[in-house]
Scaffold this active site. Structure first.
Site: not given
Length: 562
Positions: A376-377, A380, A438, A491
């Site tokens: 999570a860090a 955002g 993510d 990403c």
């Protein structure tokens, strides 16, 4: 504080969570493309017949000095065997280096600090202190050396560099700008330098040449300032001092013709060869050319807001893109912007905001649902989910990173349960309604904001990352309740980190199926990249020509019955 840094504070996930990154061995310098004409000797004098060098030695047979500025032969100072070489190939790709974890541990936190390894000291045998401009230029050269020779990140190198201690924000920003411009234009920079030296000097000297060239050719810095300060820095550096004459001569030549020489080199050469080849195969040459143009320019500042994005776009003088992201022309000092202290917004690339928005779409809304944000860090996506009304649990491996996430939640006055855990082993007591993973990745899609990612990642790093991604996906799938949604995103522009990982999970878990997704209006993503519940975002996408981070996103539902 910024999810635009993309879970890395720098090129993000690619060496950020503590899960990933295996350090490699630093490589040696690359070969020069020069034919030897017009090179200066170590005193800055052109070679000539019968002219002895500064030490009274006759010239070499072809009249050319070696890379130390003296004719080949005995004598002269020894090479600095302890410095990082950091040479580059013709396409601008670092031939050596390590993964962003740095030496020793192979770990690096997502905020850009390196785990393990010592900071190399650059000696300064001088009595007078550096001027602020000299300190900034030296720090930039050190950062470039750290990226190319040691696999570090620019922000991590600058953050721990004592040379910048006591400097104001303007001088620190100058150091960052020099390092970034050098890495954005490294292929062109090297193409300008290579014909003027017989072979690349050691890494630190090469970095002085590269950063000074970038200043004169691409930043419009006055040549007398770039050359004068750089020559003074080389002369004051004990191990680089023997190259003072060479550096002076080369930079004076670049001051005369560097811009014209660089203009003849296509910007696509600034993308390292292995990435250029793979991206051309996947996305086509035209797309890669557009990526190269984006790499050459600084990105805008994107903000996610808690509410009323139209009002904040008007108030801050920006535009609204993708329906909810406020875009400003330049980054600057974001802490000075209205709304920062009040926690009204946070920095987050428009593409980085899509995973949370698409999770909300796939779930039919997340208000009141138990949602976990894995890896999570800096937070955002957690803040997005909180603003959507979800009951959020945010989990990351690093205590330092979760502390940063907690600080961001406090600034934005939001609440979430924050845990520190190894997500390859974590199993919730009660399955979640949704999980946003993510995942750690190569972060090659973030090159607009973090050009160093092009050099602190190598092709060999992809396989270990895919293994980690598979472990995280497998464990996340176990934490989803029947009827729940798992959203996977990276990403990265690398094919192996995207659809291939989803296909592997679906083959092992027939109780999951893909959910069709649609993107917000105004992002101009071709329908061909939205097929089958998987989304591919490329940096040139978008309606305003400023681009966005590259992303892969897929949403999966765990069916109640098979």
């Amino acid at each position: 504080m910024s999810d635009s840094n993309h879970k890395s504070g720098g090129p993000a996930k690619g060496g950020s969570s503590g899960y990933k990154g295996r350090s490699g061995k630093p490589g040696s310098g690359g070969k020069s493309r020069s034919d030897g004409k017009g090179r200066a000797d170590g005193k800055g004098r052109p070679p000539g017949k019968g002219r002895p060098d500064g030490k009274g030695r006759p010239p070499s047979k072809d009249g050319r000095p070696d890379h130390k500025g003296r004719p080949p032969g005995k004598g002269g100072p020894r090479r600095d065997s302890g410095s990082s070489r950091g040479g580059q190939s013709r396409g601008g790709q670092s031939r050596g280096g390590q993964s962003p974890g740095g030496p020793a541990t192979g770990r690096q936190s997502r905020d850009g600090s390196s785990g393990g390894g010592e900071k190399r000291a650059w000696s300064r045998p001088r009595r007078e202190p550096l001027t602020n401009a000299q300190a900034a230029r030296k720090a930039a050269a050190m950062a470039v050396t750290d990226v190319l020779g040691r696999g570090f990140r620019v922000e991590g190198s600058l953050a721990r560099n004592p040379v910048l201690e006591g400097l104001d924000a303007r001088d620190r920003a100058f150091a960052r700008a020099i390092a970034a411009a050098t890495l954005r234009r490294l292929g062109q920079v090297n193409a300008v330098i290579d014909p003027l030296v017989q072979r690349p000097p050691p890494g630190r000297v090469q970095a002085y040449l590269q950063t000074a060239t970038a200043q004169m050719v691409f930043m419009d810095v006055a040549p007398h300032a770039a050359v004068g300060d750089t020559v003074a820095l080389v002369k004051a550096d004990g191990k680089s001092e023997p190259f003072t004459g060479l550096v002076n001569a080369v930079l004076r030549k670049i001051a005369e013709s560097g811009k014209a020489d660089a203009a003849r080199i296509p910007p696509i050469q600034n993308i390292p060869g292995w990435l250029r080849s793979e991206w051309t195969r996947l996305y086509g040459k035209a797309a890669v050319r557009r990526m190269a143009l984006l790499l050459a320019t600084a990105p805008p500042l994107d903000l996610s807001v808690k509410s009323d994005p139209e009002k904040w776009a008007a108030h801050l003088g920006g535009i609204l893109i993708g329906g909810s992201t406020v875009r400003l022309d330049a980054i600057g000092n974001i802490k000075a912007l209205d709304g920062f202290d009040d926690g009204a917004w946070w920095a987050q690339d428009v593409a980085a905001a899509l995973p949370a928005r698409l999770l909300e779409q796939a779930c039919g809304g997340v208000r009141g649902k138990r949602v976990a944000d894995y890896c999570a860090a800096p937070g955002g996506k957690t803040m997005q989910l909180c603003a959507m009304g979800a009951e959020v649990t945010s989990i990351d491996l690093s205590e330092a990173r979760t502390e940063r996430l907690t600080q961001n939640l406090a600034r934005t006055r939001m609440e979430a349960t924050v845990l520190t855990a190894d997500l390859t082993e974590h199993q919730p007591e009660t399955p979640y309604d949704a999980i946003l993973l993510d995942a750690p990745c190569s972060a090659t899609g973030t090159f607009r904001r973090h050009p160093d990612v092009l050099y602190n990642r190598k092709e060999r790093d992809i396989t270990p990352l895919t293994r980690l991604q598979d472990k995280l996906l497998k464990q996340a799938a176990n934490g989803i309740a029947p009827g729940g949604v798992l959203l996977y995103s990276v990403c990265s522009l690398q094919e192996r980190e995207g659809a291939a990982r989803v296909h592997k999970l679906l083959k092992a878990r027939p109780d999951f199926r893909r959910i069709p997704l649609s993107l917000p209006e105004g992002l101009d993503v071709p329908d061909a990249r939205l097929e089958g519940g998987m989304v591919r975002i490329l940096p040139p996408d978008g309606s305003d020509g400023r681009g966005m981070d590259g992303f892969f996103i897929a949403a999966l539902e765990r069916v109640a019955k098979i």
